[in-house]
Design a protein around this motif. Structure first.
Motif, PDB file in Angstrom:
ATOM      1  N   GLU A 136       0.823  -1.221   0.000  1.00 21.94           N
ATOM      2  CA  GLU A 136       0.000   0.000   0.000  1.00 21.94           C
ATOM      3  C   GLU A 136       0.856   1.271   0.000  1.00 21.94           C
ATOM      4  N   GLU A 166      -4.713   4.313  -0.945  1.00 21.27           N
ATOM      5  CA  GLU A 166      -3.656   3.360  -0.596  1.00 21.27           C
ATOM      6  C   GLU A 166      -3.184   3.666   0.826  1.00 21.27           C
ATOM      7  N   HIS A 169      -5.628   2.123   3.060  1.00 19.38           N
ATOM      8  CA  HIS A 169      -5.444   0.669   3.127  1.00 19.38           C
ATOM      9  C   HIS A 169      -4.309   0.330   4.086  1.00 19.38           C
ATOM     10  N   GLU A 256     -10.806  -0.266  -3.859  1.00 19.21           N
ATOM     11  CA  GLU A 256      -9.873  -0.757  -4.868  1.00 19.21           C
ATOM     12  C   GLU A 256     -10.501  -0.714  -6.258  1.00 19.21           C
ATOM     13  N   HIS A 259      -9.504   2.135  -8.278  1.00 20.18           N
ATOM     14  CA  HIS A 259      -8.138   2.101  -8.800  1.00 20.18           C
ATOM     15  C   HIS A 259      -8.088   1.301 -10.102  1.00 20.18           C
TER      16      HIS A 259
HETATM   17 FE   LIG Z   1      -4.684  -0.763  -1.939  1.00 22.28          FE
END
Ligand SMILES: [Fe+2]
Ligand SMILES: [Fe+2]
Lengths: 488, 544
Positions: A136, A166, A169, A256, A259
């Motif tokens: 991450e 991130e 995360h 996610e 992303h």
């Molecule tokens: Fe991630």
């Protein structure tokens, strides 16, 4: 000690300078968890320092139109507002769970799911979490300079959205380490802020996360291919019998998907623009028109796909078998997709490379679970490539993009050390070298792509080498000023 | 196919030796498909017996062929991995006997590294550039100085207990607490933490001596090596170790120049003959240097060493070895005298240390040894140590008192056993006067009656009884349970205190060999069996 503080109350001196419970949106009852509070009080300042040192370079004072999760329900997990990145509210969320849950696969199937770390699984569980967590912050570090060459404000925002998430995360994984692993967990959490992507002395754990991501085509490929590994890993962990891990990863998956969207549509927009420029050029040459041509895109796909498939681990793996047997990591959609959750006795027929030729070999299914997950991944990537080819076709261009075979360009696992062409046929090292510049990005290719990377910061404008997105963010138009720059 | 213990750097597959003045680098780069058998892959610099045979050869050659070397850096030729230890699939698919012999040999090799440091002034640095697990860390612990790369992930570990249900059996447990003096509660934590310990804590706990970041790693290794080399004595020039491969007769006998092994496989017995020198042997330091590896004191003991290893590994069913020393007793004493008179000469010193190692190998061999001294016997000095190492000595009480044995300086401290005592001290545990009385006879021929009187002889049959008494003794011995004999001999051969070297064999190996037989390791549900299998081990919880 005061248990609750509101902004209007006078904060007694014995309290931390910033109230953590207020600044960290959460659904883990942070306010009353002394253990967690103590750990996070120490860790949070280090995180912020890391973010300033290793997060997006040069944009910390700007206002970004960002999505923040402030709750787990559909209304709360995506609230949009302008925010300076260091003020982003990195929260801790676990997907809520109704009723009692069971371990639903492996040797412990049918037992009550674990709410605490079982002692005998402490080591391997910690390794799973740390390995996931390390990726991450690594990707934030890899993408640190990209803001300086964003093709549009829309894309600049997407980059920062990915970056802050991130970061969240990382928070999610650090929460697990702090909450469930005692002193060891706190040390691992510190270690996550000490390693650095690409650093010779303190590299990130997985090699792909030490690669350079210094052009936007690489960024789109990273979020398309590398983040997609993350999706499958998180999905496999969201099946976990260690319930906090299952719930944390489930919530991460919701973020996610943005992303992956950024990556998949990003490549698609570069592909579309390549076609448009080909048609404009008398010789059909997108590069002559200042674009990224399809053969170059294909090389980036070859590189990033082959690098990302490594992340699934060895084709034949005792770790994979252990993770499954212990109920810590399931298959992709284990509960929904499979009838038999033991995976014992079955075999997986695998293509191996032995004695200089390809062969089929039966491997006990549990030992092949990395490959099973890789199959799911490859199928998902193929779906995206079909979409891109559809765009090309609609443009009336007669070119097809292709995923390389998973054996191509591998440095780990059973195909490492041997050489294969894009179709996965064995070739000699000399043959591979002879084709290298045709299959993988050359220095000239990289220099060329980097030469196109000039920032476009004017709302509604976009760089020449990429098509505008079909729509903006959160129902807003593409022309919105997604990033409001502080005076430079 | 019989395993050969003879190799040469030109033929190494897994190690590379390079030299730079006082420093040598011993680089481990295991060829995954270069194992002794082809049913396992030597991944991540993991080793099998073949890898260790090369290591033992390298350590030996460094001492004899490169005495100018003062420091040896053991390092890896692979990225991010030092050594992952003994290969698990290899162990899992090997017989119990092979596992035991494999561990014993690797233990002796680690001890030979420490012996080189202690007696030859060749210091060892372990440059741990990455994963250093199990046997890899045990190899490192045999070195004088351990440097671990500090990259946030590389750790030293002994994962045998939590991962495989066996012990770190190559001296790991013993060296941790006895050599490195790691506090025993921390050692307990370390040995049950499969991922190991890295960075600063590895130094604080004493698991390694230093850490260094990747960018400064080579530099740190070079500095540590230079510091260890400082003050070492200049020695040399080295001598080449000539090949000693035996000729194998049709019946399988091994015929070396000075040693001969005659097999009577049906009787589960072998006769090992070692011959005293007939040719003139060097007496001065210059002559010792010039004679090189062909002088009897070195050649005969290298042959004896090889013979013992072959008996251990290639002749598992031979349970009884008859030891005979033949030739001129005085010639043996003369060789001993020359070596001790020139102890200051590096090669004389090396030869004595080598003889001591070979004799310890004999002490630790799981076979019965009966020494037979009859007409023409040459059990004197260093060869008398063979008889003292044996479980029994039969000496012929001949009428004309020609049969004799004799002591030299080699019986009085130069050939210590692995627990530090001489064989005489161990033999007369608690009776120092018996040792003193014997010491006074140094150099004198002791007849059977005298030797018996002084306590050297187990049985002294006369000429009429000899043949029958000896035959019956051998047949009886060969009929007893080999397991019980192994345990009995290992217990009786080492009266006296424990020392770390001896502990490795007496405690660690003994327990390991027990565990290697237990269902929790090797049963169908055992941890070693299940390693790498799709399902997990199931333990039987009885503690015993
Ligand atoms: Fe991630
Ligand atoms: Fe992501």
């Amino acid at each position: 000690m005061s248990t609750h503080t509101t902004a209007n109350e006078v904060i007694p001196l014995s309290c931390p300078p910033m109230s953590l419970t207020d600044s960290i949106p959460n659904n883990v009852d942070l306010g009353s968890d002394k253990k967690l509070l103590r750990a996070l009080e120490k860790w949070q300042p280090n995180f912020l320092e890391w973010w300033k040192e290793m997060g997006p370079d040069g944009f910390q004072e700007d206002l970004i139109y960002l999505r923040t999760a402030i709750d787990v329900d559909p209304a709360g997990w995506a609230t949009y507002d302008y925010v300076k990145m260091p003020d982003y509210r990195w929260g801790i969320f676990l997907t809520p769970r109704e009723g009692e849950r069971q371990v639903h696969f492996g040797d412990e199937q049918g037992q009550k799911a674990w709410e605490e770390v079982p002692g005998e699984l402490r080591g391997i569980l910690r390794r799973i979490i740390v390995t996931q967590a390390d990726t991450e912050p690594a990707s934030v570090e890899q993408q640190r300079q990209l803001g300086k060459t964003a093709p549009s404000l829309y894309d600049l925002r997407s980059l920062f959205q990915v970056n802050v998430e991130e970061g969240r995360h990382l928070w999610a994984m650090v929460h697990l380490l702090h909450q469930y692993f005692g002193r060891d967990g706190r040390e691992e959490a510190e270690g996550l802020l000490e390693r650095r992507s690409g650093d010779a002395d303190k590299p990130r754990i997985l090699q792909t996360f030490n690669e350079k991501t210094d052009d936007w085509l690489s960024f789109f490929c990273f979020t398309m291919f590398t983040d997609r590994d993350g999706k499958f890993q998180l999905a496999a962990l969201s099946e976990s019998g260690f319930d906090p891990l299952a719930r944390a990863t489930q919530f991460m998956l919701t973020e996610e998907s943005f992303h992956l969207f950024t990556g998949e549509t990003g490549v698609e927009r570069v592909v579309q623009r390549a076609c448009e420029l080909m048609k404009q050029d008398p010789n059909g040459d997108a590069r002559a028109q200042g674009g990224i041509d399809l053969p170059t895109i294909q090389k980036w796909i070859n590189f990033w796909f082959s690098s990302a498939v490594e992340l699934f681990g060895g084709e034949i793996s005792s770790n994979a078998a252990d993770y499954f047997a212990t109920g810590l990591k399931g298959r992709y959609r284990e509960a929904a997709k499979y009838q038999d959750h033991q995976a014992l006795g079955d075999v997986y027929e695998m293509t191996v490379f032995e004695g200089g030729k390809l062969d089929r070999r039966e491997v006990p299914l549990r030992n092949a679970l990395n490959e099973v997950l890789r199959d799911e991944y490859v199928a998902d990537c193929e779906r995206a490539v079909r979409k891109w080819n559809h765009v090309i076709k609609k443009q009336g261009v007669d070119v097809e993009l292709k995923l390389p075979n998973r054996r191509f360009n591998r440095s780990m696992g059973i195909y490492a050390g041997a050489h294969f062409d894009l179709e996965g046929r064995p070739i000699t090292a000399e043959q591979f070298e002879a084709h290298r510049s045709e299959w993988l990005p050359t220095r000239e290719d990289r220099d060329y792509v980097r030469s196109l990377m000039v920032p476009v910061y004017e709302p509604g404008k976009i760089a020449n080498w990429i098509a505008a997105p079909k729509k903006g963010v959160n129902g807003q138009p593409f022309e919105l000023e997604y990033v409001k720059f502080a005076p430079r | 196919m019989a395993t050969s213990f003879q190799t040469h750097p030109d033929r190494y597959r897994h190690w590379k030796l390079t030299f730079d003045g006082e420093r040598a680098d011993l680089v481990l780069d295991v060829q995954p498909f270069g194992g002794l058998r082809d049913d396992y892959e030597l991944k991540l610099n993991s080793y099998d017996l073949g890898v260790d045979i090369e290591l033992a050869d390298a350590v030996q050659r460094l001492r004899f062929e490169h005495p100018e070397v003062k420091v040896v850096v053991v390092k890896s030729g692979q990225q991010r991995v030092f050594c992952a230890g003994a290969n698990i699939p290899m162990l899992g698919s090997s017989s119990h006997a092979f596992k035991v012999n494999f561990c014993k040999f690797t233990n002796e090799t680690r001890l030979s590294i420490e012996d080189a440091s202690k007696h030859s002034g060749q210091k060892y640095v372990a440059a741990l550039n990455g994963t250093c697990a199990g046997g890899g860390y045990e190899l490192a612990m045999a070195c004088d100085h351990l440097i671990l790369i500090d990259d946030g992930s590389s750790a030293v570990s002994l994962p045998e207990v939590p991962l495989l249900g066996v012990l770190p059996g190559t001296g790991g447990l013993t060296r941790l607490v006895d050599k490195r003096k790691v506090r025993r509660d921390r050692a307990d934590v370390f040995c049950t933490t499969s991922e190991g310990i890295r960075g600063k804590r590895a130094v604080t706990w004493g698991l390694v001596d230093a850490i260094a970041p990747r960018s400064k790693f080579d530099e740190a290794v070079a500095e540590a090596a230079a510091a260890l080399a400082k003050g070492g004595r200049d020695k040399g020039p080295g001598i080449a170790l000539e090949p000693i491969e035996p000729e194998v007769t049709e019946g399988g006998d091994l015929v070396y120049r000075y040693v001969r092994v005659e097999l009577a496989e049906q009787a589960r017995t072998a006769v090992l003959r070692i011959r005293a020198p007939e040719e003139p042997q060097p007496t001065s330091a210059d002559e010792i240097q010039a004679a090189g590896s062909s002088q009897w004191s070195l050649r005969a003991f290298r042959e004896l060493d090889d013979a013992l290893l072959q008996l251990r590994v290639n002749h598992l069913d031979v349970g009884l070895v008859v030891l005979r020393a033949e030739g001129d007793l005085d010639a043996v004493l003369a060789v001993d005298a020359a070596l001790h008179a020139n102890r200051d000469h590096w090669l004389a010193n090396e030869i004595l240390a080598h003889q001591a190692r070979v004799l310890r190998r004999l002490d630790l061999t799981a076979k019965s040894f009966f020494a037979l001294a009859d007409r023409g016997t040459a059990f004197g000095g260093v060869l008398l140590e063979l008889a003292l190492a044996a479980d029994r000595l039969y000496m012929l009480a001949d009428d004309d008192e020609e049969v004799a044995v004799a002591l030299s300086a080699s019986n009085l401290g130069a050939m210590p056993m692995s627990h530090g005592l001489t064989r005489l001290e161990a033999r007369f545990a608690g009776d120092a006067s018996a040792v003193e009385a014997l010491a006074k006879t140094k150099g004198e021929r002791l007849t059977t009656a005298e030797a018996d009187e002084l306590g050297l002889v187990t049985v002294a049959p006369d000429e009429i009884d000899w043949d029958d008494d000896v035959r019956i003794a051998l047949e009886e011995r060969a009929s007893l349970s080999p397991d019980a004999l192994t345990g009995m001999e290992a217990s009786l051969r080492f009266p006296g205190p424990e020392a770390p070297d001896a502990k490795i064999f007496a405690r660690l190996s003994a327990w390991q060999n027990w565990i290697f037989q237990r269902p929790n390791a090797v049963g169908p549900e055992g941890a070693l069996t299940k390693y790498g299998a799709p399902d997990r081990p199931t333990f039987q919880w009885t503690r015993c």
